[in-house]
Design an enzyme around this catalytic site. Structure first.
Site, PDB file in Angstrom:
ATOM      1  CD  GLN A 122       3.937  11.918  20.433  1.00 28.99           C
ATOM      2  OE1 GLN A 122       5.154  11.816  20.500  1.00 28.99           O
ATOM      3  NE2 GLN A 122       3.326  13.061  20.518  1.00 28.99           N
ATOM      4  CB  SER A 125       5.103  12.651  12.894  1.00 26.69           C
ATOM      5  OG  SER A 125       5.325  13.526  13.951  1.00 26.69           O
ATOM      6  CB  SER A 157      10.594   8.123  19.607  1.00 24.08           C
ATOM      7  OG  SER A 157      10.968   9.251  18.861  1.00 24.08           O
ATOM      8  CD  GLU A 240       6.680  15.321  22.512  1.00 23.89           C
ATOM      9  OE1 GLU A 240       5.638  15.480  21.858  1.00 23.89           O
ATOM     10  OE2 GLU A 240       7.657  14.667  22.100  1.00 23.89           O
ATOM     11  CD  GLU A 368      12.429  26.649  12.872  1.00 19.56           C
ATOM     12  OE1 GLU A 368      12.044  25.519  13.250  1.00 19.56           O
ATOM     13  OE2 GLU A 368      13.620  26.918  12.681  1.00 19.56           O
TER      14      GLU A 368
END
Ligand SMILES: Cc1cc2nc3c(=O)[nH]c(=O)nc-3n(C[C@H](O)[C@H](O)[C@H](O)COP(=O)(O)OP(=O)(O)OC[C@H]3O[C@@H](n4cnc5c(N)ncnc54)[C@H](O)[C@@H]3O)c2cc1C
Length: 401
Positions: A122, A125, A157, A240, A368
């Site tokens: 994926q 990021s 990853s 996810e 968060e």
């Protein structure tokens, strides 16, 4: 009608039963093994046992949510290896292709995911787009029937195992940040794609930086409409968080056994023996973790079932992720403390899980951010200030806001 005994009759010919001795890693912690997962998926794809709700033409068996639950509970009696290397395809890309992909895309990609033949990663990021994912800068420019991609991704990853990536790219910098994004599939062996693995503190090196320099992607590999990338990304991220692909690995118990293997391991270590003192504290803690763990599992199951029946999971996935992460950490730290000084050694009890645990609060969106989602979407609290929401992305990138 599908029954537990019918499922067992089919699986007995394909898989080994769990025993008290069965120990499995989870989330790829400390293990780079692809073979066990691949053998398991290859064995189960014909019957559609691992992704039962997928169409039978694509490696599933058209199962209902109830049938899927039954299959999942029976599968826990068998050795289902850690499917971490395959989890993006099984748990995220597969459902996204079913929701947003064309018939050709489903035909091309779903079955090799279900059979373990092709691994996916994926590519979301970037150095300046993690929590603020809509700030993605990797660009895709149209050139006739193809797109030319350029930029950098990070924390990808499984990139070095992958044949394919699902990649979020900016196709229109003049649109506000959420609107100018489009989702593509990119071949990891394409010219211009350079994968550089990073080593984590648990010694794993299965996540990477990926540099993309004028890589060509066919328009037929665009998932969803141009400008609809954020919607596709949200489908993928909510799956996810809901952990829809997380079946496999972990600490299940064999059939009939009421003690999970992690508690059995603590007991075997002698860590729960003494009725007084620190051992009592550990017993209490183990029971408290066990209770929270079961609640978390059921909640995660509910979120995953919601995802399977309704297409895209809602904010329940964020709650499920927070609880699953907390449970993983508490188990890891308890096991490691119980091992005493030996727990500091690389092969010490709970060591790998302990040094893997911090990353759980970051991957898939930080704790968060999950709390922000719950605050805004479940509790209805005021939203965060979002000054760059409605201005062209190119302007907000200049730091003018
Ligand atoms: C083991 C691992 C595997 C990963 N695998 C992948 C992968 O396969 N593909 C992929 O695309 N990404 C992957 N990631 C990336 C992951 O999704 C990001 O690291 C994560 O979203 C956080 O982004 P960031 O690292 O840029 O941190 P930042 O977004 O810079 O955050 C830094 C800190 O600020 C806090 N913060 C930021 N914004 C807010 C806010 N609005 N409110 C409150 N706090 C805030 C964060 O919670 C965090 O504590 C992986 C990460 C890890 C650790």
């Amino acid at each position: 009608m599908l029954t537990a005994d019918g499922i067992r009759a089919a699986l007995d010919g394909l898989l080994e039963r769990r025993t008290d001795q069965t120990r499995l890693t989870s989330m790829g912690a400390g293990s780079d093994d692809l073979d066990d997962g691949r053998a398991y998926l290859a064995a189960t794809v014909e019957g559609g046992w691992h992704v039962p709700t997928w169409p039978s033409a694509h490696g599933g068996r058209d199962a209902s949510v109830a049938e899927n639950q039954l299959i999942g509970s029976v599968l826990r009696e068998y050795v289902v290896p850690d499917l971490y290397p395959f989890a993006i395809g099984l748990g995220m890309v597969g459902p996204a292709l079913l929701a947003h992909g064309t018939a050709e895309q489903q035909e091309r990609w779903l079955r090799p995911i279900a059979s373990g033949a092709e691994i996916w990663c994926q590519m979301f990021s970037e150095p300046e787009a993690g929590s603020d994912l809509a700030n993605v800068a990797l660009s895709a420019e149209r050139d006739g029937d193809v797109w030319r991609l350029g930029g950098q991704k990070t924390w990808t990853s499984r990139a070095m195992w992958s044949k394919w990536a699902i990649c979020l790219a900016r196709t229109d910098p003049e649109q506000p940040k959420h609107k100018g994004l489009t989702m593509f599939v990119i071949a990891m062996d394409a010219h211009g794609v350079d994968v550089r693995p990073l080593r984590q503190m648990n010694n794993d090196a299965h996540f990477s930086e990926v540099f993309v320099d004028d890589a060509v992607v066919s328009d037929a590999w665009r998932v969803g409409d141009v400008g609809e990338g954020w919607r596709v990304a949200m489908t993928i991220l909510s799956h996810e968080r809901a952990g829809a692909g997380s079946r496999g690995g972990g600490d299940g118990a064999k059939r009939g056994s009421r003690v999970p293997t992690w508690i059995a391991d603590l007991a075997a270590l002698g860590a729960l023996d003494d009725p007084v003192g620190s051992h009592t504290v550990r017993r209490d803690e183990a029971m408290s973790i066990y209770a929270a763990d079961m609640a978390s599992r059921w909640t995660a199951q509910r979120a995953a079932d919601e995802a399977r029946s309704g297409g895209s999971p809602g904010p329940a996935g964020s709650g499920a992720k927070l609880r699953t992460v907390s449970s993983y950490k508490r188990r890891a730290f308890l096991a490691n403390r119980a091992a005493g000084a030996a727990g500091m050694l690389e092969d010490g009890h709970g060591y790998i899980e302990t040094v893997t645990a911090p990353s759980m609060s970051i991957r898939g969106g930080t704790d968060e951010i999950q709390r922000n989602i719950l605050g805004e979407r479940v509790l209805g609290l005021p939203g965060e200030p979002r000054l760059d929401r409605d201005v062209p992305w190119r302007e907000s990138r200049k730091g003018l806001l």
